[in-house]
Write a protein that holds these residues in place. Structure first.
Motif, mmCIF file in Angstrom:
data_model
loop_
_atom_site.group_PDB
_atom_site.id
_atom_site.type_symbol
_atom_site.label_atom_id
_atom_site.label_comp_id
_atom_site.label_asym_id
_atom_site.label_seq_id
_atom_site.Cartn_x
_atom_site.Cartn_y
_atom_site.Cartn_z
ATOM 1 N N SER A 1 0.807 -1.363 -0.094
ATOM 2 C CA SER A 1 -0.124 -0.034 0.087
ATOM 3 C C SER A 1 0.800 1.204 -0.077
ATOM 4 N N THR A 2 2.210 1.167 0.176
ATOM 5 C CA THR A 2 2.794 2.524 0.224
ATOM 6 C C THR A 2 4.024 2.607 -0.785
ATOM 7 N N PRO A 3 3.843 3.500 -1.668
ATOM 8 C CA PRO A 3 4.662 3.595 -2.867
ATOM 9 C C PRO A 3 6.084 4.140 -2.055
ATOM 10 N N ILE A 4 7.229 3.391 -2.899
ATOM 11 C CA ILE A 4 8.470 3.878 -2.419
ATOM 12 C C ILE A 4 9.198 4.658 -3.408
ATOM 13 N N PRO A 5 9.471 6.067 -3.060
ATOM 14 C CA PRO A 5 10.021 6.813 -3.698
ATOM 15 C C PRO A 5 11.777 6.338 -3.832
ATOM 16 N N THR A 6 12.418 6.564 -4.933
ATOM 17 C CA THR A 6 13.779 6.207 -5.121
ATOM 18 C C THR A 6 14.571 7.440 -5.233
ATOM 19 N N PRO A 7 15.030 8.239 -4.479
ATOM 20 C CA PRO A 7 16.035 9.347 -4.609
ATOM 21 C C PRO A 7 17.120 9.092 -5.234
ATOM 22 N N THR A 8 17.625 9.601 -6.704
ATOM 23 C CA THR A 8 18.663 9.086 -7.264
ATOM 24 C C THR A 8 19.546 10.391 -7.944
ATOM 25 N N PRO A 9 19.781 11.348 -7.045
ATOM 26 C CA PRO A 9 20.582 12.525 -7.496
ATOM 27 C C PRO A 9 21.841 11.939 -7.944
ATOM 28 N N SER A 10 22.557 12.323 -9.045
ATOM 29 C CA SER A 10 23.853 11.926 -9.778
ATOM 30 C C SER A 10 24.801 11.993 -8.873
ATOM 31 N N ASN A 11 24.773 13.168 -8.081
ATOM 32 C CA ASN A 11 26.161 13.233 -7.505
ATOM 33 C C ASN A 11 26.106 12.581 -5.623
ATOM 34 N N LEU A 12 25.090 11.983 -5.514
ATOM 35 C CA LEU A 12 25.212 11.409 -3.995
ATOM 36 C C LEU A 12 25.334 10.028 -4.337
ATOM 37 N N ASN A 13 25.838 9.437 -3.177
ATOM 38 C CA ASN A 13 26.110 8.011 -3.190
ATOM 39 C C ASN A 13 24.750 7.293 -2.679
ATOM 40 N N THR A 14 24.075 6.920 -3.580
ATOM 41 C CA THR A 14 22.716 6.507 -3.029
ATOM 42 C C THR A 14 22.707 4.726 -3.278
ATOM 43 N N SER A 15 21.750 4.147 -2.289
ATOM 44 C CA SER A 15 21.266 2.720 -2.558
ATOM 45 C C SER A 15 19.975 2.308 -2.924
ATOM 46 N N PRO A 16 19.507 1.182 -3.118
ATOM 47 C CA PRO A 16 18.444 0.912 -3.390
ATOM 48 C C PRO A 16 17.599 1.124 -2.120
ATOM 49 N N VAL A 17 16.266 1.524 -2.227
ATOM 50 C CA VAL A 17 15.456 1.633 -1.202
ATOM 51 C C VAL A 17 15.017 0.290 -0.335
ATOM 52 N N ILE A 18 15.257 0.139 0.844
ATOM 53 C CA ILE A 18 14.967 -1.140 1.232
ATOM 54 C C ILE A 18 14.284 -0.978 2.694
ATOM 55 N N ILE A 19 13.121 -1.792 2.789
ATOM 56 C CA ILE A 19 12.300 -1.844 3.916
ATOM 57 C C ILE A 19 12.732 -2.646 4.879
ATOM 58 N N ASP A 20 13.093 -2.349 6.106
ATOM 59 C CA ASP A 20 13.467 -3.327 7.075
ATOM 60 C C ASP A 20 12.591 -3.357 8.289
ATOM 61 N N SER A 21 12.418 -4.526 8.740
ATOM 62 C CA SER A 21 11.466 -4.820 9.962
ATOM 63 C C SER A 21 12.637 -5.401 10.787
ATOM 64 N N LEU A 22 13.103 -4.774 11.730
ATOM 65 C CA LEU A 22 13.899 -5.105 12.942
ATOM 66 C C LEU A 22 13.548 -4.732 14.279
ATOM 67 N N GLY A 23 13.509 -5.509 15.405
ATOM 68 C CA GLY A 23 13.118 -5.150 16.345
ATOM 69 C C GLY A 23 11.380 -5.043 16.297
ATOM 70 N N GLN A 24 10.933 -3.885 16.834
ATOM 71 C CA GLN A 24 9.478 -3.616 16.793
ATOM 72 C C GLN A 24 9.029 -2.701 15.942
ATOM 73 N N VAL A 25 9.840 -1.913 15.253
ATOM 74 C CA VAL A 25 9.565 -0.674 14.461
ATOM 75 C C VAL A 25 10.356 -0.824 13.175
ATOM 76 N N GLU A 26 9.227 -0.614 12.055
ATOM 77 C CA GLU A 26 9.740 -0.721 10.726
ATOM 78 C C GLU A 26 10.452 0.638 10.358
ATOM 79 N N PHE A 27 11.368 0.530 9.575
ATOM 80 C CA PHE A 27 12.061 1.791 8.942
ATOM 81 C C PHE A 27 12.376 1.457 7.343
ATOM 82 N N ARG A 28 12.178 2.830 6.928
ATOM 83 C CA ARG A 28 12.692 2.715 5.471
ATOM 84 C C ARG A 28 13.796 3.561 5.322
#
Length: 187
Positions: A36-63
């Motif tokens: 249900s949540t669209p995932i934007p992918t920031p890709t400015p050419s001069n920043l070191n970016t990685s794929p957007v990943i959703i992690d569920s660790l512990g009790q709180v999800e983060f993106r």
């Protein structure tokens, strides 16, 4: 005509199945893609970016919004942005560019807060910041941080870096604490 149509459908289905079976795509075990949540992918050419990943660790999800090893924030710092204005200030401090702003990722601040971790200056490449887990108690949210350091003998470049990680978590009025006893804080 019906038989020809059925034959075409069957052949297309078989073709797709063959392609899917021959492509062995494996996702990491900790990746969860919400429907249900669209995932934007920031890709400015001069920043070191990685794929957007959703992690569920512990009790709180983060993106993960963005991480890298170059930041204008040169000392250890952790920040929480609860609205667009605070996020813009954090972004400007991080990029060092207020006259020519870089791409600012979109965040729904009615549902999310932004958490940013900046390690500050490190003497070489090979450093990174990682979130081990995020737990929630009745009073607060605890973010457990980990500094990744180059292994002994690992090849690194003599380049001063500023590892950082910017994530989004669910909106909360709770205090956000950072557990980071193993992170060396540069002065």
């Amino acid at each position: 005509m019906k038989n020809l149509f059925r034959s075409v459908i069957i052949m297309l289905t078989l073709f797709i199945l063959i392609i899917l079976v021959s492509c062995q795509v494996k996702l990491a075990d900790n990746i969860t893609l919400p429907s249900s949540t669209p995932i934007p992918t920031p890709t400015p050419s001069n920043l070191n970016t990685s794929p957007v990943i959703i992690d569920s660790l512990g009790q709180v999800e983060f993106r993960k919004i963005l991480n890298g090893d170059k930041s204008n924030i040169r000392n250890y710092d952790v920040r929480v942005a609860e609205n667009e204005g605070a996020f813009q200030k954090l972004w400007d401090d991080h990029t060092g560019s207020q006259t020519n702003p870089l791409f600012l990722p979109k965040v729904d601040f009615q549902l999310k807060n932004v958490v940013a971790i900046f390690l500050g200056d490190r003497p070489t490449t090979g450093y990174d910041v990682n979130i081990k887990k995020i737990d929630e108690t009745k009073d607060k949210i605890i973010v457990y941080l980990e500094e990744i350091k180059p292994l002994p003998g690992e090849e690194v470049k003599a380049d001063i870096t500023q590892p950082f990680l910017i994530i989004e978590i669910k909106k909360s009025n709770k205090i956000i604490d950072f557990e980071n006893s193993l992170i060396s804080k540069s002065k």
